[in-house]
Design a protein around this motif. Structure first.
Motif, PDB file in Angstrom:
ATOM      1  N   UNK A   1       0.851  -1.181   0.000  1.00 21.42           N
ATOM      2  CA  UNK A   1       0.000   0.000   0.000  1.00 21.42           C
ATOM      3  C   UNK A   1       0.894   1.240   0.000  1.00 21.42           C
ATOM      4  N   UNK A   2       0.566   2.165  -0.854  1.00 18.18           N
ATOM      5  CA  UNK A   2       1.385   3.364  -0.909  1.00 18.18           C
ATOM      6  C   UNK A   2       1.311   4.082   0.428  1.00 18.18           C
ATOM      7  N   UNK A   3       2.434   4.410   0.975  1.00 15.31           N
ATOM      8  CA  UNK A   3       2.430   5.170   2.213  1.00 15.31           C
ATOM      9  C   UNK A   3       3.637   6.097   2.190  1.00 15.31           C
ATOM     10  N   UNK A   4       3.519   7.183   2.867  1.00 11.71           N
ATOM     11  CA  UNK A   4       4.633   8.110   2.935  1.00 11.71           C
ATOM     12  C   UNK A   4       4.855   8.499   4.383  1.00 11.71           C
ATOM     13  N   UNK A   5       6.046   8.965   4.650  1.00 11.92           N
ATOM     14  CA  UNK A   5       6.344   9.475   5.985  1.00 11.92           C
ATOM     15  C   UNK A   5       6.648  10.960   5.845  1.00 11.92           C
ATOM     16  N   UNK A   6       6.557  11.642   6.960  1.00 10.27           N
ATOM     17  CA  UNK A   6       6.924  13.057   6.937  1.00 10.27           C
ATOM     18  C   UNK A   6       8.406  13.155   6.616  1.00 10.27           C
ATOM     19  N   UNK A   7       8.768  13.884   5.577  1.00 10.98           N
ATOM     20  CA  UNK A   7      10.178  13.938   5.194  1.00 10.98           C
ATOM     21  C   UNK A   7      11.004  14.744   6.201  1.00 10.98           C
ATOM     22  N   UNK A   8      12.290  14.431   6.238  1.00 10.27           N
ATOM     23  CA  UNK A   8      13.198  15.245   7.055  1.00 10.27           C
ATOM     24  C   UNK A   8      13.274  16.612   6.402  1.00 10.27           C
ATOM     25  N   UNK A   9      13.019  17.627   7.186  1.00 13.24           N
ATOM     26  CA  UNK A   9      13.016  18.954   6.585  1.00 13.24           C
ATOM     27  C   UNK A   9      14.423  19.476   6.358  1.00 13.24           C
ATOM     28  N   UNK A  10      14.618  20.184   5.233  1.00 16.47           N
ATOM     29  CA  UNK A  10      15.927  20.803   5.049  1.00 16.47           C
ATOM     30  C   UNK A  10      16.124  21.901   6.083  1.00 16.47           C
ATOM     31  N   UNK A  11      17.347  22.060   6.534  1.00 19.12           N
ATOM     32  CA  UNK A  11      17.659  23.105   7.505  1.00 19.12           C
ATOM     33  C   UNK A  11      18.468  24.168   6.776  1.00 19.12           C
ATOM     34  N   UNK A  12      17.878  25.348   6.607  1.00 19.23           N
ATOM     35  CA  UNK A  12      18.592  26.417   5.910  1.00 19.23           C
ATOM     36  C   UNK A  12      19.539  27.104   6.886  1.00 19.23           C
ATOM     37  N   UNK A  13      20.786  27.250   6.451  1.00 20.93           N
ATOM     38  CA  UNK A  13      21.766  27.880   7.322  1.00 20.93           C
ATOM     39  C   UNK A  13      21.807  29.388   7.051  1.00 20.93           C
ATOM     40  N   UNK A  14      20.747  30.058   7.524  1.00 21.36           N
ATOM     41  CA  UNK A  14      20.675  31.514   7.453  1.00 21.36           C
ATOM     42  C   UNK A  14      20.964  32.082   6.071  1.00 21.36           C
ATOM     43  N   UNK A  15      21.719  33.168   6.021  1.00 18.48           N
ATOM     44  CA  UNK A  15      21.961  33.854   4.743  1.00 18.48           C
ATOM     45  C   UNK A  15      22.754  33.002   3.750  1.00 18.48           C
ATOM     46  N   UNK A  16      23.554  32.029   4.273  1.00 16.36           N
ATOM     47  CA  UNK A  16      24.338  31.183   3.370  1.00 16.36           C
ATOM     48  C   UNK A  16      23.444  30.484   2.349  1.00 16.36           C
ATOM     49  N   UNK A  17      22.248  30.103   2.810  1.00 18.08           N
ATOM     50  CA  UNK A  17      21.340  29.355   1.943  1.00 18.08           C
ATOM     51  C   UNK A  17      20.851  30.210   0.783  1.00 18.08           C
ATOM     52  N   UNK A  18      21.025  31.526   0.915  1.00 21.60           N
ATOM     53  CA  UNK A  18      20.543  32.395  -0.163  1.00 21.60           C
ATOM     54  C   UNK A  18      21.639  32.746  -1.161  1.00 21.60           C
ATOM     55  N   UNK A  19      22.822  32.184  -0.964  1.00 23.06           N
ATOM     56  CA  UNK A  19      23.897  32.396  -1.941  1.00 23.06           C
ATOM     57  C   UNK A  19      23.433  31.900  -3.306  1.00 23.06           C
ATOM     58  N   UNK A  20      23.831  32.615  -4.358  1.00 26.18           N
ATOM     59  CA  UNK A  20      23.423  32.135  -5.683  1.00 26.18           C
ATOM     60  C   UNK A  20      24.123  30.808  -6.020  1.00 26.18           C
ATOM     61  N   UNK A  21      23.498  30.024  -6.847  1.00 22.21           N
ATOM     62  CA  UNK A  21      24.032  28.773  -7.385  1.00 22.21           C
ATOM     63  C   UNK A  21      24.244  27.678  -6.333  1.00 22.21           C
ATOM     64  N   UNK A  22      25.136  27.942  -5.340  1.00 21.94           N
ATOM     65  CA  UNK A  22      25.480  26.866  -4.421  1.00 21.94           C
ATOM     66  C   UNK A  22      24.727  26.948  -3.107  1.00 21.94           C
ATOM     67  N   UNK A  23      24.017  28.045  -2.869  1.00 24.95           N
ATOM     68  CA  UNK A  23      23.361  28.233  -1.577  1.00 24.95           C
ATOM     69  C   UNK A  23      22.417  27.094  -1.248  1.00 24.95           C
ATOM     70  N   UNK A  24      21.522  26.802  -2.166  1.00 22.08           N
ATOM     71  CA  UNK A  24      20.543  25.748  -1.917  1.00 22.08           C
ATOM     72  C   UNK A  24      21.221  24.386  -1.835  1.00 22.08           C
ATOM     73  N   UNK A  25      22.222  24.179  -2.673  1.00 19.29           N
ATOM     74  CA  UNK A  25      22.886  22.869  -2.716  1.00 19.29           C
ATOM     75  C   UNK A  25      23.625  22.579  -1.415  1.00 19.29           C
ATOM     76  N   UNK A  26      24.328  23.572  -0.892  1.00 17.74           N
ATOM     77  CA  UNK A  26      25.218  23.306   0.230  1.00 17.74           C
ATOM     78  C   UNK A  26      24.627  23.660   1.582  1.00 17.74           C
ATOM     79  N   UNK A  27      23.747  24.672   1.636  1.00 21.51           N
ATOM     80  CA  UNK A  27      23.355  25.184   2.942  1.00 21.51           C
ATOM     81  C   UNK A  27      21.859  25.134   3.193  1.00 21.51           C
ATOM     82  N   UNK A  28      21.135  24.338   2.389  1.00 22.77           N
ATOM     83  CA  UNK A  28      19.706  24.191   2.636  1.00 22.77           C
ATOM     84  C   UNK A  28      19.343  22.723   2.426  1.00 22.77           C
ATOM     85  N   UNK A  29      19.951  21.879   3.247  1.00 24.27           N
ATOM     86  CA  UNK A  29      19.786  20.435   3.080  1.00 24.27           C
ATOM     87  C   UNK A  29      19.374  19.817   4.405  1.00 24.27           C
ATOM     88  N   UNK A  30      19.059  18.506   4.368  1.00 27.71           N
ATOM     89  CA  UNK A  30      18.663  17.844   5.606  1.00 27.71           C
ATOM     90  C   UNK A  30      19.897  17.604   6.474  1.00 27.71           C
TER      91      UNK A  30
END
Lengths: 303, 359
Positions: A114-143
């Motif tokens: 039966x299809x079931x899902x769990x609540x995903x681990x939320x990404x934790x954004x590391x403040x302003x670093x996460x808003x860096x262009x290109x790499x911000x989301x990749x490196x500083x907004x992850x689980x």
């Protein structure tokens, strides 16, 4: 698009990195563990089953560690204490994990799953670093598991290369007789390595089900454990090299999402086969195993 | 008890232990082990159709079991029988529809030959990578399994897809290329006999010919073999190609005798199961035949078991795994015999070939 590619490279590299760091420790102690695929699968299932039952992601992560450790304990007993062929034993461990997780999955969630899902681990954004262009989301907004995996790289590099324990571990992998003669306890060292690796493989599996897919399907590890074996070789049995190789393989897997969207004329199976093709090609080009621990894969029987 | 007798009894004891562990697991799952065993036996041997189905299911396992046994004798850890079987089936499925009008014997030889050749290339590639590029064959064969699966998926969704395009399957192969079913509706055909003949050939080849001796020498001590000037690279590539050819023939036979067309799920993992088969056979090619029958019966029976008792058929993977582990453990505890083989030949240590030759 580049930002999304960078983010999925990190996402795809993380489970490989966690598993490969574990395999690195084990191989430096002289053991080759093909059962790593099974340990990831066990971690993936245990993690999602417990997270689903309790509703607590953290309990799921703990269960994933437990699943990986349990699988590796079986392997350790057979491969270290009984000193049987490690490749064949590892293959059996993979079959065992596939069978047990498949059975339990059908038992708990019904024959078709039966299809079931769990609540995903939320990404934790590391403040302003996460808003860096290109790499911000990749490196500083992850689980949290992503941060943990990359934080482990220097820690493991130091432990293996600089600490007293790492020296003993390497002795067990290079000259087990000598290590035993010095009273270092080869069996104990290999057990510790395998249990640590079980925890890391379990975490790698947990990443797949709890942070990435939010569900479980049979065989969800999809050969990532085997790719992790190649990552260790390409990384030249060194934690920094393993991190670089994980990123390379992560990028290859992430590439399939980009290319699949861009080039519909190319059969999608080619993209799915890409990580495996890359593994064979890179190993063929690099050749040689000259950096491998001397006693890798040799069962050691205490005299 | 004599040593020989003890060694001969070990596989039986290993299977007994695995089944006992399975019974405990079943009891924990809340099913009655005895009832499940009865359903399993009934599904495997209960009637003429069930029995012949068991034979049919065992046939690819004989081919793959031989592939594994031959490679393991040379300490070449071929985990890739599954991929080799898949490319064999792929070649057979691609060639099969084109054989319409060909004489039956020729068509059969062509279709099985194509499968064997494809398997030989797939296995030989891993052998070449090992011999010339020192790539660990364990990893390369596993990777080639995944690549073969994607290749098959592409073929049945693309160039080989049946004309209506409704199902991911190939066109049916020509009637001339189908192995005759003698007692329809049973699936009894000549493939099992062919597999048994191949087992005999492998037995003779391994134990009565010079290359067979050299391969076994290589498996027991790679260093010493290099020292004595054995052609290590040629033996490695040759043994892996032969191993792949055996598995590839198995894939072709499956197409020719049973399915008559390609599907994505042509192999339920025979190449992995074959490792258990080869170990229970103690790597003896002739022993592969009864071992494959045993596992074929388990597979076949497990379907009935799933229907009757609701026990997931994945249970057979657990049994396979336990048989391998218990078998390895027993042999380790007993020592001697082929233990030296199964612990020698570390998967890929840096070969000391060069230094040894210079010394």
């Amino acid at each position: 698009m580049l930002e999304a590619f960078a983010a999925s490279t990190i996402a795809m590299a993380t489970p490989l990195l966690l598993a490969a760091l574990g395999e690195l420790i084990v191989e430096r102690a002289g053991v080759i563990n093909i059962g790593i695929e099974g340990a990831m699968l066990a971690g993936a299932f245990a993690g999602v089953a417990v997270a689903h039952a309790t509703g607590a992601t953290l309990a799921g992560v703990a269960a994933a560690i437990g699943g990986g450790v349990a699988i590796n304990a079986i392997f350790a007993f057979v491969a270290v204490n009984l000193a049987v062929n490690q490749v064949v034993a590892g293959t059996a461990i993979d079959l065992l994990a596939a069978g047990v997780t498949g059975m339990l999955y059908q038992r708990i969630y019904g024959a078709t799953g039966r299809a079931f899902t769990v609540a995903p681990m939320r990404p934790i954004a590391l403040g302003p670093l996460a808003r860096l262009p290109l790499i911000g989301r990749a490196l500083f907004d992850q689980s949290a598991l992503v941060y943990l995996a990359f934080a482990l790289v220097p820690a493991i590099a130091w432990t293996i290369g600089r600490s007293r324990f790492g020296l003993s571990l390497r002795a067990a992998g290079e000259r087990p007789e000598a290590a035993d003669a010095l009273g270092l306890g080869v069996y104990r060292l290999r057990w510790i390595a395998l249990l640590a690796s079980g925890a890391l493989s379990g975490l790698g599996g947990a990443y797949l089900t709890l942070a990435y897919a939010d569900t479980f399907v049979e065989g969800i590890s999809a050969g990532r454990g085997y790719v992790a074996l190649a990552v260790v070789i390409v990384g030249r049995w060194n934690a920094w090299g393993v991190a670089a190789a994980s990123l390379m393989f992560g990028a290859a897997i992430a590439l399939q999402f980009v290319l699949q969207a861009a080039a519909t004329a190319i059969p999608y199976q080619l993209f799915l086969a890409l990580p495996y093709l890359l593994t064979v090609a890179v190993l063929a080009l690099m050749g040689g195993q000259a950096d491998a621990p001397s006693a890798l894969g040799e069962p050691y029987i205490r005299a | 008890m004599s040593r020989r007798l003890a060694a001969a009894l070990r596989p039986a004891a290993a299977i007994g232990c695995a089944l006992a562990a399975m019974a405990i697991a079943l009891a924990l799952l809340g099913a009655s082990p005895l009832a499940v065993a009865a359903d399993l036996a009934d599904g495997a041997f209960g009637n003429w159709i069930a029995f012949t189905d068991t034979l049919a299911r065992a046939t690819p396992l004989v081919f793959c079991g031989l592939a594994v046994a031959v490679a393991f004798h040379g300490a070449l850890w071929n985990i890739g029988a599954d991929g080799q079987l898949v490319v064999g089936a792929l070649a057979a499925g691609a060639l099969g529809p084109a054989l319409a009008g060909a004489p039956h014997t020729l068509a059969i030889v062509a279709i099985i030959g194509a499968g064997g050749l494809a398997g030989a290339l797939w296995g030989g590639l891993a052998g070449w990578l090992r011999a010339r590029r020192n790539v660990n064959e364990v990893i390369s064969t596993i990777m080639l399994n995944f690549i073969a699966a994607q290749l098959l998926s592409w073929a049945v969704h693309g160039p080989l897809m049946e004309p209506s395009g409704a199902f991911p399957a190939s066109r049916k192969i020509a009637a001339a290329a189908r192995l005759h079913l003698y007692f329809a509706p049973t699936r009894l055909n000549l493939a099992m006999l062919f597999a048994v003949a191949l087992a005999a050939v492998c037995e003779l080849g391994l134990f009565r010919t010079v290359p067979g001796f050299e391969l076994r020498a290589l498996g027991r001590n790679r260093r010493a073999s290099a020292f004595f000037g054995l052609p290590i690279a040629r033996l490695t590539v040759g043994a892996m190609a032969l191993s792949g050819a055996l598995a590839g023939c198995g894939g072709a036979v499956q197409i020719s005798a049973i399915t008559h067309r390609l599907y994505e799920t042509i192999s339920p993992g025979w190449g992995y199961e074959a490792i258990a088969v080869a170990l229970v056979a103690r790597l003896s090619p002739l022993g592969v035949v009864p071992a494959a029958l045993l596992f074929g019966a388990l597979d076949n029976g497990s379907q009935a078991m799933q229907r009757a008792d609701g026990v997931p058929a994945q249970l057979v993977y657990v049994v396979q795994a336990l048989v391998i582990i218990v078998m390895l453990a027993f042999d380790a505890a007993a020592g001697g015999g082929w233990r030296e083989l199964l612990e020698g030949g570390a998967p890929d240590r840096p070969d000391a070939t060069a230094e040894t030759c210079d010394a």
